[in-house]
Design a protein around this motif. Structure first.
Motif: not given
Ligand code: ZN
Length: 250
Positions: A79, A81-82
């Motif tokens: 991902c 973001n993460c």
């Molecule tokens: Zn994420």
């Protein structure tokens, strides 16, 4: 010794010495799936375009899965973001991955089974089933069939995301819960009773249906839905209550 043609440099994938797919078609089917289009739909489109009848949709699906099982895949999804380890995971039901299997056909797991499952060996066994289909002479049963059971089923978690190859399968916890759920509950709403109907074994659902004078034909889900409708009627409600809680339906 037997020689089996399994080269790919000619642009052909040999499924079972009868059905050969072009690699181009295999890639089309893969891209179709990744764009939410089922193999059977692609085949219908190709049949309509070619005005010709192709082998059955299931056979083509098995041939395509045979191709994928023999291909190497890199899974490196992450991902933006993460990264590989999301802090929050939102669960949802993957409806297309749901299949019907009678509860009564699933064997109880060994008593020492704690839910530890090897993700690699489980998914390898599924791959073996797909490859095995290409070697069967007609009418022979695939010796590599994977039968879903409490102790033989693993989730899929990406190799970079999972902590180790040993993952948890906690389905068996539901089984124990169902078995110990024989304590009468005084606060039973119609809605809750309806939900509990889904936990009944298929035989019990059929028996209940007979007692309520309903048609016992159809899938387990059909019968359960019949029963839910029938619960509007007081005597049917009492019978269903009795069956599920083993208490008087007052
Ligand atoms: Zn994420």
């Amino acid at each position: 010794m037997m020689y089996r043609y399994q080269e790919f440099t000619d642009g052909i994938h040999n499924f079972n010495d009868h059905l050969l797919l072009s690699l181009h078609l295999c890639v089309i089917l893969r891209n179709a799936l990744q764009n939410h289009t089922a193999v059977s739909r692609v085949m219908s489109i190709l049949e309509a375009t070619a005005k010709a009848k192709f082998p059955s949709k299931d056979t083509v699906l098995h041939a395509y899965l045979h191709f994928e099982a023999l291909s190497s895949h890199v899974y490196s999804y992450t991902c933006i973001n993460c990264g590989y380890y999301p802090k929050v995971v939102i669960m949802d039901l993957h409806k297309k991955g749901v299949f019907s299997i009678p509860f009564s056909e699933i064997a109880t797991p060994p008593s020492d089974f704690k839910g530890d499952t090897n993700i690699v060996s489980f998914w390898e066994s599924v791959t073996m089933e797909m490859i095995g289909r290409g070697f069967l002479s007609s009418g022979r049963k695939n010796p590599f069939v994977v039968c879903p059971s409490y102790d033989c089923w693993a989730p899929w978690i990406g190799p970079n995301t999972r902590k180790s190859d040993i993952v948890l399968n906690t389905e068996h916890a539901k089984l124990q819960k169902t078995k110990s759920c024989d304590v009468p509950d005084l606060d039973v709403t119609e809605e809750r009773l309806g939900d509990e109907l889904f936990n009944l074994k298929v035989d019990a659902v059929r028996k209940l249906c007979k007692e309520c004078g309903l048609d016992t034909k159809g899938s387990r889900m059909d019968i359960v839905l019949h029963l839910r409708t029938e619960m509007q009627n007081r005597s049917a409600y009492d019978k269903i209550f009795l069956q599920i809680w083993g208490a008087s339906g007052g």
